[in-house]
Design an enzyme around this catalytic site. Structure first.
Site, short mmCIF file in Angstrom:
data_model
loop_
_atom_site.label_atom_id
_atom_site.label_comp_id
_atom_site.label_asym_id
_atom_site.label_seq_id
_atom_site.Cartn_x
_atom_site.Cartn_y
_atom_site.Cartn_z
N ASP A 51 0.04 -40.24 -40.32
CA ASP A 51 0.10 -39.51 -41.56
C ASP A 51 0.08 -38.11 -41.03
OD1 ASP A 51 0.86 -38.73 -44.45
OD2 ASP A 51 -1.37 -38.03 -44.12
N LEU B 218 -0.38 -34.51 -50.00
CA LEU B 218 0.70 -33.34 -49.92
C LEU B 218 1.39 -33.13 -48.68
CD1 LEU B 218 -0.91 -30.99 -52.58
CD2 LEU B 218 0.60 -32.73 -52.97
N ARG B 219 0.86 -33.59 -47.52
CA ARG B 219 1.52 -33.41 -46.33
C ARG B 219 2.98 -33.72 -46.37
NH1 ARG B 219 -3.15 -36.12 -43.62
NH2 ARG B 219 -4.53 -34.47 -42.94
N GLY B 220 3.35 -34.79 -46.93
CA GLY B 220 4.82 -34.91 -47.11
C GLY B 220 5.67 -33.89 -47.77
#
Length: 365
Positions: free
Chosen positions: A221, A302-304
């Site tokens: 991720d 919230l990385r995506g």
């Protein structure tokens, strides 16, 4: 003492030989690479905006992963650094300066600069944490009795590309160290009474073969993008790839000359995109739709959302646009989210079909 001097001399000779070989060894031109568009796009977007967070490239053996990664580094324009600085410090940007250079600038010292090729650092599988992060210079400690810092691979890779082949076989602890440095842009080393903090802004590129195992979802991720490559099946394309490689192996300089115009064109396109990036905007409605896609796919954290926004802006800049549209998002979103859907380490990474289905239902023209 004599043994230490001999060892130091041998190391110096090996370094000089390595530098000469690197300069003499031609690199396969990026624009000559046939197919693998997903991998090439991910690499280009990451050099336009390193804050995307790097790229993980997974695919079959012998599909040109290493060749493509080295080719993108050779394509990039030279960077300006402070001469004789251990960390490739930027002469004007405070965020890319080491603490010692900052102090010299604040004291009004005149610093000479030089231009170097973008650093391309290979991290071997057997590397230790000291080799990666840096450690005490043992030689100076023994000969001069002083504690000094010996930079590691993270220092050498600052403002460049750090490439880890077979990253899925690397120790998880080292992968964590690399990802932390890549995310924060800084490397902090505490060793034997020495505390050093230096910039470590690099594009982290990992490659591997899924047959040899996947990274844990928590580590996967942390990579900004995930590119999948497969062996080309079409006979005519396979023949073209073999011909290109044979041509390069037979006469690399003639091959480089043949693709020089395309190389220069792509290099200029990347430079212009880097300049334009800060002016690219994305409408609020589109940002909401990106987050809606992430929520529907049950993406953790919230990385995506962040990576998709950055990648879409980089792609728009690459296409000479100041405004992101739906087509830009659709092009990059699978690369940004595919590897974030895996919850169980035993699951395989989605090929992208699930992401595309949700995107097509939410992102409508």
């Amino acid at each position: 003492m004599c043994n230490i001097i001999i060892i130091h001399f041998i190391s110096l000779v090996l370094i000089i030989v390595s530098i000469i070989q690197d300069k003499a060894r031609p690199v396969f031109p990026f624009t000559a690479i046939v197919g693998q568009e997903e991998m090439k796009l991910a690499l280009i977007l990451n050099v336009i905006d390193p804050k995307i967070g790097g790229v993980m490239i997974m695919g079959d053996r012998g599909t040109g992963k290493s060749t493509t990664i080295r080719a993108i580094a050779d394509l990039l324009p030279q960077i300006e650094i402070i001469e004789d600085d251990l960390f490739n410090s930027h002469p004007y940007d405070y965020e890319l300066m080491s603490d010692s250079i900052k102090n010299k600038v604040e004291n009004g010292e005149q610093l000479s600069t030089t231009f170097i090729n973008v650093p391309m650092v290979d991290l071997p599988l057997g590397a230790t944490e000291d080799r990666v992060c840096g450690t005490i210079d043992i030689e100076k400690a023994l000969t001069e009795g002083i504690k000094t810092f010996e930079p590691g691979l993270l220092a050498k890779a600052n403002r460049g590309i750090l490439y880890v082949d077979e990253v899925n076989l690397l120790d998880d602890h080292l992968v964590d160290v690399l990802l932390d440095a890549a995310a924060s842009g800084w490397n902090t080393v505490e060793r034997e009474g020495i505390s050093i903090r230096h910039p470590a802004r690099f594009v982290l590129v990992g490659s591997g073969n899924p047959e040899e195992g996947e990274l844990r979802p928590q580590l996967l991720d942390r990579f900004g993008m995930h590119a999948e490559i497969r062996t080309v099946k079409e006979p005519s394309l396979r023949v073209k790839i073999v011909e290109q490689r044979s041509k390069f192996d037979t006469n690399p300089y003639m091959c480089l000359k043949e693709f020089q115009e395309q190389q220069d064109e792509l290099k200029n396109c990347i430079i212009e995109a880097q300049k334009r990036l800060s002016n690219v905007t994305i409408d609020y409605d589109l940002r909401v739709k990106i987050s809606e896609v992430c929520g529907t796919l049950d993406v953790d954290g919230l990385r995506g959302d962040i990576v998709t926004n950055r990648a879409a802006k980089a792609f728009a800049a690459y296409n000479n646009k100041d405004q992101v549209d739906i087509s830009d998002i659709k092009t990059v979103i699978t690369l940004c989210l595919r590897h974030r859907l895996r919850k169980d380490p035993l699951e395989t990474i989605d090929s992208g079909n699930k992401v595309r289905q949700v995107v097509d239902s939410i992102l409508t023209e």
